[in-house]
Design an enzyme around this catalytic site. Structure first.
Site, short mmCIF file in Angstrom:
data_model
loop_
_atom_site.label_atom_id
_atom_site.label_comp_id
_atom_site.label_asym_id
_atom_site.label_seq_id
_atom_site.Cartn_x
_atom_site.Cartn_y
_atom_site.Cartn_z
N ARG A 31 -16.94 3.22 5.61
CA ARG A 31 -15.91 2.49 4.90
C ARG A 31 -14.72 2.15 5.80
NH1 ARG A 31 -15.58 2.23 -0.67
NH2 ARG A 31 -17.38 3.09 -1.77
N TYR B 65 -28.31 7.58 4.75
CA TYR B 65 -28.53 6.47 5.67
C TYR B 65 -27.55 6.61 6.84
CZ TYR B 65 -24.80 4.73 2.57
OH TYR B 65 -23.67 4.60 1.80
N GLU C 36 0.85 -1.19 0.00
CA GLU C 36 0.00 0.00 0.00
C GLU C 36 0.89 1.24 0.00
OE1 GLU C 36 -2.41 3.03 0.12
OE2 GLU C 36 -3.17 0.99 -0.26
#
Length: 411
Positions: free
Chosen positions: A123, A229, A48
């Protein structure tokens, strides 16, 4: 550790193969791939470029097909700690007055039809849950890849600091600007969709009561629509609005605009919705670029996964779900034939491409349907909500089972 995580060594298959897999990208898809490979006894290393594992973009929907994958990975119990189980989903409202066009009782219907619930989640929370299923030794942060090479013997990754790492296989899970896609897949220029997306998080304490319900609400209006939401165990309300893009919109999840820009886009909409938007901080805004489905994801010992393979408009809320499915199928294919890894990658692609291509293509039509101007076509659309059932109509999405898909395909 919750019992249903099932991450002890007995749940893995150590020593199944000597395969060594490189995964470029430490997002949801990349980490899920590493987790599933680890459980299959296949060594994987995630590279990453960032110095920390983070996710932007705020919230996402975890439909039954994605929840099934998380259960398969053994992390559904921990996931539920910060997720919000939806009681109402696909509540469609009219832009001007909030008239409810359709509402679905998900709490009972999802389990009855598909064996899992539907959730919403931040997320970063989902990423953290999946990260917990990956060994620390498998993650390399601060590794920005500048070149990738492949041969019959394996793959080489060259990083910005001059390091070169060699592995047997390479999985490009490095997003829409994937270096792996640019190097090994066919080239196609993205086209501007003319739309942009706004995203914002509103503290639940500042949000009107209707937005705090365990519901995914979609407001439909001329040229625009908006979804909201709750996420983070109900502490925040995730807001995503879609509107025509201005000339200064860019394809970046880190770009922001002033709140007045968001309010101007939805001026004249129901005052309850406007009050929700007024409670937002500084919204993000990114342009939606369109990319045609790929006919080939890789070659030899290289393949793609998630947005690198099949970036799609977010109108079915399936981007993360499809990456999770990719990860589970890829690991299963390699576990079935570790002695023939290149062939296993092609099998994975053949299993996943038809489904993700259909998802990409169907997502195109949703913008036109959602953004109809007031008039006969809009009234016809609204009338369909009275007898249409999106949960049943989208059964091809939510009923997908990784084990069944893999078992039904020749090795």
């Amino acid at each position: 550790m919750p019992a249903d995580r099932v991450l002890d060594t007995d749940s893995r298959r150590p020593g199944v193969t000597d395969l060594d897999v490189a995964i470029l990208g430490g997002g949801i898809g990349g980490l899920a791939t590493a987790a599933f490979l680890d459980r299959a006894g296949i060594r994987a290393t995630v590279y990453e470029q960032a110095s920390a594992l983070t996710e932007v973009g705020a919230g996402l929907v975890v439909a039954p097909n994605a929840a099934r994958v998380l259960r398969r990975l053994g992390v559904l119990g921990e996931f539920r700690r910060t997720a919000v189980q939806l009681d109402v989903g696909w509540e469609f409202r009219r832009w001007e007055d909030g008239e409810v066009l359709s509402a679905e009782n998900l709490s009972d219907a999802c389990v009855e039809l598909y064996g899992e619930q539907t959730y919403t989640v931040h997320r970063a929370d989902l990423l953290g849950v999946i990260r917990g299923a990956v060994p620390d030794s498998a993650i390399r942060l601060g590794h920005r890849c500048v070149d990738v090479r492949s041969s019959e013997a394996g793959v080489e990754l060259e990083f910005a600091d001059g390091q070169i790492r060699r592995h047997d296989l390479l999985v490009g899970a490095d997003g829409i600007h994937s270096i792996v896609r640019r190097t090994f897949a066919e080239q196609s220029s993205p086209t501007f969709s003319g739309m942009c997306a706004f995203r914002a998080l509103v503290p639940a304490a500042d949000a009107p009561a209707f937005a705090r319900r365990a519901a995914q609400t979609l407001w439909l209006g001329p040229g625009r629509h908006l979804v909201h939401y709750p996420v983070s165990a109900g502490r925040f309300i995730n807001v995503v609005g879609f509107a025509p893009a201005g000339e200064d919109a860019t394809e970046s999840w880190s770009a922001t605009v002033g709140i007045e820009t968001l309010l101007a886009e939805f001026a004249g909409w129901d005052e309850r919705l406007v009050s929700l938007l007024q409670a937002a901080d500084r919204p993000g805004r990114w342009a939606l670029l369109d990319r045609a489905p790929l006919s080939r994801w890789g070659t030899g010992r290289v393949t793609l996964l998630g947005d690198a393979a099949h970036p799609m408009f977010p109108f079915f809320a399936q981007g993360a779900a499809q990456a999770l499915e990719d990860a589970a199928v890829l690991a299963a294919c390699l576990a079935d034939a570790p002695e023939r890894p290149a062939r296993a990658l092609r099998r994975y692609e053949s299993l996943r491409q038809p489904r993700t291509t259909e998802m990409q293509e169907r997502s195109h039509g949703r913008a036109e349907v959602n953004h109809l101007p007031d008039g006969p076509a809009q009234r016809d659309r609204d009338a369909t909500f009275t007898y249409g059932d999106p949960l049943v109509a989208n059964g091809w999405i939510y009923g997908y089972d990784v084990d069944e898909a893999v078992a039904g395909a020749p090795v």
